[in-house]
Design a protein around this motif. Structure first.
Motif, PDB file in Angstrom:
ATOM      1  N   ASP A 200       3.642  -8.998  -6.312  1.00  0.00           N
ATOM      2  CA  ASP A 200       3.036  -9.254  -5.007  1.00  0.00           C
ATOM      3  C   ASP A 200       4.151  -9.191  -3.973  1.00  0.00           C
ATOM      4  O   ASP A 200       5.009 -10.077  -3.901  1.00  0.00           O
ATOM      5  N   LEU A 201       4.164  -8.134  -3.160  1.00  0.00           N
ATOM      6  CA  LEU A 201       5.241  -7.911  -2.200  1.00  0.00           C
ATOM      7  C   LEU A 201       4.980  -8.571  -0.853  1.00  0.00           C
ATOM      8  O   LEU A 201       5.784  -8.417   0.075  1.00  0.00           O
ATOM      9  N   GLY A 202       3.862  -9.289  -0.741  1.00  0.00           N
ATOM     10  CA  GLY A 202       3.561  -9.983   0.507  1.00  0.00           C
ATOM     11  C   GLY A 202       3.101  -9.023   1.590  1.00  0.00           C
ATOM     12  O   GLY A 202       2.568  -7.941   1.304  1.00  0.00           O
ATOM     13  N   PRO A 203       3.303  -9.396   2.863  1.00  0.00           N
ATOM     14  CA  PRO A 203       2.915  -8.502   3.964  1.00  0.00           C
ATOM     15  C   PRO A 203       3.562  -7.133   3.807  1.00  0.00           C
ATOM     16  O   PRO A 203       4.743  -7.022   3.502  1.00  0.00           O
ATOM     17  N   ALA A 204       2.764  -6.082   4.009  1.00  0.00           N
ATOM     18  CA  ALA A 204       3.248  -4.714   3.779  1.00  0.00           C
ATOM     19  C   ALA A 204       4.406  -4.388   4.715  1.00  0.00           C
ATOM     20  O   ALA A 204       4.318  -4.603   5.928  1.00  0.00           O
ATOM     21  N   ARG A 205       5.465  -3.852   4.144  1.00  0.00           N
ATOM     22  CA  ARG A 205       6.657  -3.472   4.897  1.00  0.00           C
ATOM     23  C   ARG A 205       6.968  -1.977   4.772  1.00  0.00           C
ATOM     24  O   ARG A 205       7.465  -1.368   5.706  1.00  0.00           O
ATOM     25  N   HIS A 206       6.694  -1.405   3.588  1.00  0.00           N
ATOM     26  CA  HIS A 206       6.982   0.007   3.353  1.00  0.00           C
ATOM     27  C   HIS A 206       5.836   0.617   2.546  1.00  0.00           C
ATOM     28  O   HIS A 206       5.260  -0.037   1.674  1.00  0.00           O
ATOM     29  N   ILE A 207       5.542   1.876   2.797  1.00  0.00           N
ATOM     30  CA  ILE A 207       4.567   2.617   1.997  1.00  0.00           C
ATOM     31  C   ILE A 207       4.882   4.098   2.091  1.00  0.00           C
ATOM     32  O   ILE A 207       5.074   4.639   3.190  1.00  0.00           O
ATOM     33  N   LEU A 208       5.006   4.749   0.960  1.00  0.00           N
ATOM     34  CA  LEU A 208       5.233   6.186   0.881  1.00  0.00           C
ATOM     35  C   LEU A 208       6.418   6.636   1.740  1.00  0.00           C
ATOM     36  O   LEU A 208       6.353   7.647   2.453  1.00  0.00           O
ATOM     37  N   GLY A 209       7.513   5.880   1.679  1.00  0.00           N
ATOM     38  CA  GLY A 209       8.708   6.235   2.422  1.00  0.00           C
ATOM     39  C   GLY A 209       8.654   5.901   3.897  1.00  0.00           C
ATOM     40  O   GLY A 209       9.578   6.241   4.648  1.00  0.00           O
TER      41      GLY A 209
ATOM     42  N   GLN B 215      -0.860  -4.022  17.477  1.00  0.00           N
ATOM     43  CA  GLN B 215      -0.159  -2.747  17.361  1.00  0.00           C
ATOM     44  C   GLN B 215       0.480  -2.638  15.973  1.00  0.00           C
ATOM     45  O   GLN B 215       0.935  -3.634  15.404  1.00  0.00           O
ATOM     46  N   LEU B 216       0.500  -1.413  15.453  1.00  0.00           N
ATOM     47  CA  LEU B 216       1.133  -1.132  14.159  1.00  0.00           C
ATOM     48  C   LEU B 216       1.875   0.190  14.279  1.00  0.00           C
ATOM     49  O   LEU B 216       1.335   1.169  14.797  1.00  0.00           O
ATOM     50  N   PHE B 217       3.123   0.207  13.800  1.00  0.00           N
ATOM     51  CA  PHE B 217       3.957   1.387  13.917  1.00  0.00           C
ATOM     52  C   PHE B 217       4.434   1.839  12.538  1.00  0.00           C
ATOM     53  O   PHE B 217       4.698   1.012  11.656  1.00  0.00           O
ATOM     54  N   LEU B 218       4.550   3.149  12.372  1.00  0.00           N
ATOM     55  CA  LEU B 218       5.110   3.738  11.163  1.00  0.00           C
ATOM     56  C   LEU B 218       6.411   4.449  11.521  1.00  0.00           C
ATOM     57  O   LEU B 218       6.482   5.151  12.531  1.00  0.00           O
ATOM     58  N   SER B 219       7.426   4.266  10.691  1.00  0.00           N
ATOM     59  CA  SER B 219       8.725   4.885  10.938  1.00  0.00           C
ATOM     60  C   SER B 219       9.275   5.447   9.643  1.00  0.00           C
ATOM     61  O   SER B 219       9.148   4.829   8.573  1.00  0.00           O
ATOM     62  N   GLN B 220       9.901   6.623   9.726  1.00  0.00           N
ATOM     63  CA  GLN B 220      10.520   7.246   8.564  1.00  0.00           C
ATOM     64  C   GLN B 220      12.037   7.351   8.711  1.00  0.00           C
ATOM     65  O   GLN B 220      12.666   8.208   8.106  1.00  0.00           O
ATOM     66  N   THR B 221      12.627   6.467   9.502  1.00  0.00           N
ATOM     67  CA  THR B 221      14.064   6.512   9.745  1.00  0.00           C
ATOM     68  C   THR B 221      14.862   6.405   8.451  1.00  0.00           C
ATOM     69  O   THR B 221      15.777   7.193   8.199  1.00  0.00           O
ATOM     70  N   ALA B 222      14.522   5.421   7.608  1.00  0.00           N
ATOM     71  CA  ALA B 222      15.260   5.221   6.355  1.00  0.00           C
ATOM     72  C   ALA B 222      15.117   6.426   5.439  1.00  0.00           C
ATOM     73  O   ALA B 222      16.078   6.854   4.784  1.00  0.00           O
TER      74      ALA B 222
ATOM     75  N   PHE C  46     -10.510  -3.608   2.166  1.00  0.00           N
ATOM     76  CA  PHE C  46     -10.081  -2.250   1.858  1.00  0.00           C
ATOM     77  C   PHE C  46      -8.961  -2.297   0.822  1.00  0.00           C
ATOM     78  O   PHE C  46      -8.065  -3.144   0.895  1.00  0.00           O
ATOM     79  N   LEU C  47      -9.009  -1.362  -0.112  1.00  0.00           N
ATOM     80  CA  LEU C  47      -7.935  -1.217  -1.093  1.00  0.00           C
ATOM     81  C   LEU C  47      -7.595   0.266  -1.211  1.00  0.00           C
ATOM     82  O   LEU C  47      -8.480   1.086  -1.439  1.00  0.00           O
ATOM     83  N   ILE C  48      -6.325   0.576  -1.016  1.00  0.00           N
ATOM     84  CA  ILE C  48      -5.833   1.944  -1.184  1.00  0.00           C
ATOM     85  C   ILE C  48      -4.796   1.941  -2.290  1.00  0.00           C
ATOM     86  O   ILE C  48      -3.928   1.063  -2.343  1.00  0.00           O
ATOM     87  N   ILE C  49      -4.879   2.921  -3.180  1.00  0.00           N
ATOM     88  CA  ILE C  49      -3.904   3.027  -4.256  1.00  0.00           C
ATOM     89  C   ILE C  49      -3.251   4.407  -4.227  1.00  0.00           C
ATOM     90  O   ILE C  49      -3.927   5.421  -4.045  1.00  0.00           O
ATOM     91  N   TYR C  50      -1.941   4.409  -4.370  1.00  0.00           N
ATOM     92  CA  TYR C  50      -1.182   5.659  -4.482  1.00  0.00           C
ATOM     93  C   TYR C  50      -0.275   5.501  -5.696  1.00  0.00           C
ATOM     94  O   TYR C  50       0.786   4.884  -5.617  1.00  0.00           O
ATOM     95  N   VAL C  51      -0.734   5.985  -6.824  1.00  0.00           N
ATOM     96  CA  VAL C  51      -0.055   5.858  -8.121  1.00  0.00           C
ATOM     97  C   VAL C  51       0.133   4.374  -8.436  1.00  0.00           C
ATOM     98  O   VAL C  51      -0.795   3.725  -8.884  1.00  0.00           O
TER      99      VAL C  51
ATOM    100  N   PRO D 235      -6.561  11.978  -8.687  1.00  0.00           N
ATOM    101  CA  PRO D 235      -6.542  12.004  -7.216  1.00  0.00           C
ATOM    102  C   PRO D 235      -5.383  11.198  -6.636  1.00  0.00           C
ATOM    103  O   PRO D 235      -4.887  10.256  -7.275  1.00  0.00           O
ATOM    104  N   VAL D 236      -4.958  11.573  -5.438  1.00  0.00           N
ATOM    105  CA  VAL D 236      -3.989  10.786  -4.670  1.00  0.00           C
ATOM    106  C   VAL D 236      -4.580  10.554  -3.290  1.00  0.00           C
ATOM    107  O   VAL D 236      -5.375  11.365  -2.797  1.00  0.00           O
ATOM    108  N   VAL D 237      -4.197   9.456  -2.674  1.00  0.00           N
ATOM    109  CA  VAL D 237      -4.777   9.100  -1.382  1.00  0.00           C
ATOM    110  C   VAL D 237      -4.393  10.127  -0.324  1.00  0.00           C
ATOM    111  O   VAL D 237      -3.283  10.660  -0.301  1.00  0.00           O
ATOM    112  N   LYS D 238      -5.339  10.426   0.560  1.00  0.00           N
ATOM    113  CA  LYS D 238      -5.090  11.345   1.659  1.00  0.00           C
ATOM    114  C   LYS D 238      -4.376  10.600   2.783  1.00  0.00           C
ATOM    115  O   LYS D 238      -4.650   9.425   3.042  1.00  0.00           O
ATOM    116  N   MET D 239      -3.474  11.286   3.460  1.00  0.00           N
ATOM    117  CA  MET D 239      -2.758  10.661   4.566  1.00  0.00           C
ATOM    118  C   MET D 239      -3.713  10.249   5.676  1.00  0.00           C
ATOM    119  O   MET D 239      -3.491   9.237   6.354  1.00  0.00           O
TER     120      MET D 239
END
Length: 298
Positions: A235-244, A255-262, A202-207, A94-98
Motif C-alpha cells: 500500500d503506497l498511500g496517496p498516489a505519487r507516481h504512475i507509469l513514469g 488541481q492535479l498535475f502530471l510531470s515526466q521530469t524524472a 474507480f480501479l485502474i490496473i497496469y500490470v 490488455p493494458v490500460v489506455k492513456m
C-alpha cells in the motif's frame, strides 16, 4: 557492464558489485515470494523436453522521497525460447489506455476524490499455468546434493513467459469482479463499483501498478484489505507516481498535475551534460509572421 543507472546486468556483476549484499537481499526477497507462491516443483527433465534458461534482472526503483532507491531483483524466464503449441498458446493481455488514465485523474481532480496507489508484489506469480513448462534452476539458488541436476516444473506463471501477463490478468479479473466490480466495455483495465450512497469507486490496473479512487477513504481501505488477503501487495498511500509520471495535487484548488521530469532525466546520459547546455532563445519577430501562400486570392 552496468546500466546507466548503475544497475548490474548479470548475476556475476551483482555478486561482484560494491553493494552486492544489498542485491543479494533483493534476490532473497524475490525467492521468498516464489517459494510462498509455490511457483515450481523440482523434477527430472522428461525425455524430448528442454528446460528454459532464466536470468536475474536488477533495477534501482525511485522511492516516494526520491533519496534512497529501492533495490529490486526479478527472476525472469527466457520466454523467447518458448515454442507455440508446445509451451504457450494465447498470450494477449490488455493494458490500460492513456485516455482512460487521464479521464480517471480528471474526475479525481474535479470531484476532489481520494487517490491511492498499490503495487502488487511479484504479480505474475499469481497466475496459474495450464501448459507443461520446465526451467533451469536460477543462479545463486541451485539446489545441492541429489537435487543438483533437477529442473523447475513451473506451476505458476513467471516473468518472461509469453503467457504470464495474460494469466495474471485473468486471475485478477476473476477476483475483482467477485467482490462487486464491473469491467468497462471500453477499457478492460478499468473497473468500477457503485457504493451505497451512489458514489463510484474507480480501479485502474497496469500490470502490477494499481490506482484506486473514490469519495470515501473508509471504503477504499476496505477494498485494500480484501485485495491484500488475496494478493501480496504494497500500500503506497496517496498516489505519487504512475507509469513514469509524477503526480502532484492541490486539492484545495481541485488541481492535479502530471510531470515526466524524472523519467526524462533518466533517459539522458550523464556524459551529455544537459544541465549545462544553453537554453534556446525564443524567436521574437519585429512584425507578425505572415504566410503569403495563405494570403493570396484566387
Amino acid at each position: 557492464f552496468f546500466t546507466d543507472a548503475g544497475e548490474p546486468t548479470s548475476y556475476e556483476e551483482a555478486s561482484a558489485a560494491a553493494d552486492s549484499a544489498t542485491w543479494h537481499l533483493a534476490m532473497e526477497s524475490e525467492m521468498h515470494s516464489i517459494r510462498a507462491n509455490k511457483t515450481w516443483d523440482l523434477v527430472d527433465l522428461p525425455k524430448n523436453r528442454r528446460a528454459l534458461p532464466c536470468k536475474w534482472v536488477y533495477r534501482l526503483k525511485e522511492t516516494s522521497d526520491s533519496t534512497t532507491p529501492k533495490y529490486k531483483a526479478r527472476l525472469v524466464a527466457k520466454g523467447f525460447r518458448q515454442e507455440y503449441g508446445v509451451d504457450f498458446d494465447e498470450i494477449f493481455s490488455p493494458v490500460v489506455k492513456m485516455t482512460t488514465l487521464r479521464f480517471m485523474l480528471g474526475v479525481v481532480a474535479a470531484d476532489n476524490l481520494e487517490l491511492i496507489q498499490l503495487d502488487v508484489k511479484t504479480a505474475f506469480l499469481h497466475g496459474d499455468l495450464q501448459e507443461e513448462i520446465y526451467m533451469e534452476q536460477p543462479k545463486g539458488f541451485v539446489a545441492t546434493g541429489q537435487e543438483l541436476h533437477l529442473v523447475c516444473r513451473l506451476k505458476k506463471s513467471l516473468y518472461g513467459l509469453k503467457q504470464a501477463p495474460r494469466q495474471w490478468y485473468k486471475k485478477f479479473d476473476d477476483f475483482i469482479q467477485s467482490v462487486g466490480f464491473s469491467k468497462s466495455d471500453e477499457d478492460h483495465c478499468l473497473f468500477t463499483k457503485t457504493t451505497q450512497d451512489g458514489s463510484p469507486i474507480f480501479l485502474i490496473i497496469y500490470v502490477d501498478d494499481m490506482l484506486l479512487s473514490g469519495r470515501h477513504a473508509g471504503e477504499l481501505t476496505e477494498l485494500v484489505r480484501k485485495l491484500r488477503l488475496k494478493f501480496a501487495m504494497n500500500d503506497l498511500g496517496p498516489a505519487r507516481h504512475i507509469l513514469g509520471m509524477k503526480i502532484s495535487r492541490h486539492r484545495d484548488k481541485r488541481q492535479l498535475f502530471l510531470s515526466q521530469t524524472a523519467y526524462k532525466k533518466s533517459r539522458l546520459k550523464p556524459s551529455w551534460n544537459v544541465s549545462t547546455c544553453n537554453r534556446p532563445s525564443l524567436l521574437r519577430p519585429r512584425s507578425p509572421l505572415t504566410f503569403g501562400c495563405l494570403n493570396k486570392t484566387a
